[in-house]
Design an enzyme around this catalytic site. Structure first.
Site, PDB file in Angstrom:
ATOM      1  CG  ASP A 102      -1.882  -1.114   1.281  1.00 12.59           C
ATOM      2  OD1 ASP A 102      -2.160  -1.681   0.209  1.00 12.59           O
ATOM      3  OD2 ASP A 102      -2.345  -1.443   2.383  1.00 12.59           O
TER       4      ASP A 102
HETATM    5  N1  URA Z   1      -1.316  -5.972   3.643  1.00 11.39           N
HETATM    6  C1  URA Z   1      -1.767  -4.700   3.733  1.00 11.39           C
HETATM    7  O1  URA Z   1      -2.791  -4.448   4.323  1.00 11.39           O
HETATM    8  N2  URA Z   1      -1.048  -3.737   3.137  1.00 11.39           N
HETATM    9  C2  URA Z   1       0.119  -3.958   2.496  1.00 11.39           C
HETATM   10  O2  URA Z   1       0.730  -3.019   2.001  1.00 11.39           O
HETATM   11  C3  URA Z   1       0.582  -5.274   2.419  1.00 11.39           C
HETATM   12  C4  URA Z   1      -0.151  -6.275   2.995  1.00 11.39           C
END
Ligand code: URA
Length: 238
Positions: A102
């Site tokens: 993310d």
């Molecule tokens: N899970 C999440 O919620 N965000 C990420 O960036 C990676 C795994």
């Protein structure tokens, strides 16, 4: 059968335009003879030299210590991407992120131009575990550990594969170590949300047995050695 200019650009000799100029300048030989035509088709066995030197490897594998605030994409209209923050030498190699973190997640991201490799790394069937350190707004309970182990079910009925959850080594009950073998959208955050917890900070620290290099500053990348690449798959169940 690949075009000479495409071949050179994909191996880091320069941008397509730069290698076309290079070829026209007479700096490139194919099987011992100077070749000034960028469109020349190569065969599997063609030997291409630039000023008498062999050209680089086709496939690149980078470890990036992803900072928060950049998106795991090759292009984006609004945000900086993980490709935008690479040094120029890696910008024209056709790299893409093998998986997504993310925008606000930090840590280990592999960038490559090897599609088969990325597919293998990301396929849940290959059981490559990705580990995250998650800072939470509340403590990790035994009940949560069990729910992760049994496979969290999201509100829409999606069932996650069994995952590992434990309090991180520091003993702080709000800092958790999570291990998952799949990559659903916002997976870690959603798994904790199901248990009533908010993830306030998330960092990926490993993929398989390859760990984020603690000497790699946030926002920097390094080229992986063959040994490091093999660690991604070494020790997996399948
Ligand atoms: N899970 C999440 O919620 N965000 C990420 O960036 C990676 C795994």
């Amino acid at each position: 059968m690949e075009r000479l200019d495409k071949y050179l650009a994909s191996r880091g000799t320069g941008s397509r335009r730069e290698v076309q100029q290079l070829i026209k300048s007479g700096a490139v030989t194919v099987d011992g003879a100077v070749c000034k035509k960028p469109e020349t088709k190569l065969s599997e066995s063609s030997e291409v030299l630039v000023r008498g030197q062999a050209v680089g490897e086709r496939f690149v594998y980078l470890m990036l210590n992803k900072p928060a605030g950049v998106v795991s994409a090759t292009e984006d209209k609004r945000d900086k991407t993980v490709i935008d923050i690479l040094p120029d030498e890696w910008k024209n190699r056709g790299l893409f992120p093998a998986g997504r973190l993310d925008k606000d997640t930090e840590g280990l991201l592999i960038l490559t131009n090897d599609g088969d490799f990325a597919h293998r790394m990301l396929s849940p069937k290959k059981h490559v575990e990705k580990q995250y350190v998650a800072h939470l707004d509340g403590e990790v309970t035994e009940e949560m550990v069990k729910r992760f182990r049994d496979g969290i079910i999201f509100a829409d009925g999606t069932r996650c594969m069994p995952a590992k959850l434990r309090v991180a080594d520091g003993g702080d009950k709000c800092t958790a170590l999570v291990g998952i073998c799949e990559g659903k959208f916002h997976q870690v955050k959603k798994m904790f949300a199901v248990c009533g917890r908010k993830v306030v900070h998330l960092q990926r620290i490993s993929v398989g047995n390859l760990y984020l290099d603690s000497n790699l500053p946030i926002g920097s990348c390094k080229s992986l050695t063959n040994l490091e690449i093999s660690r991604i798959f070494f020790g997996n169940i399948h």
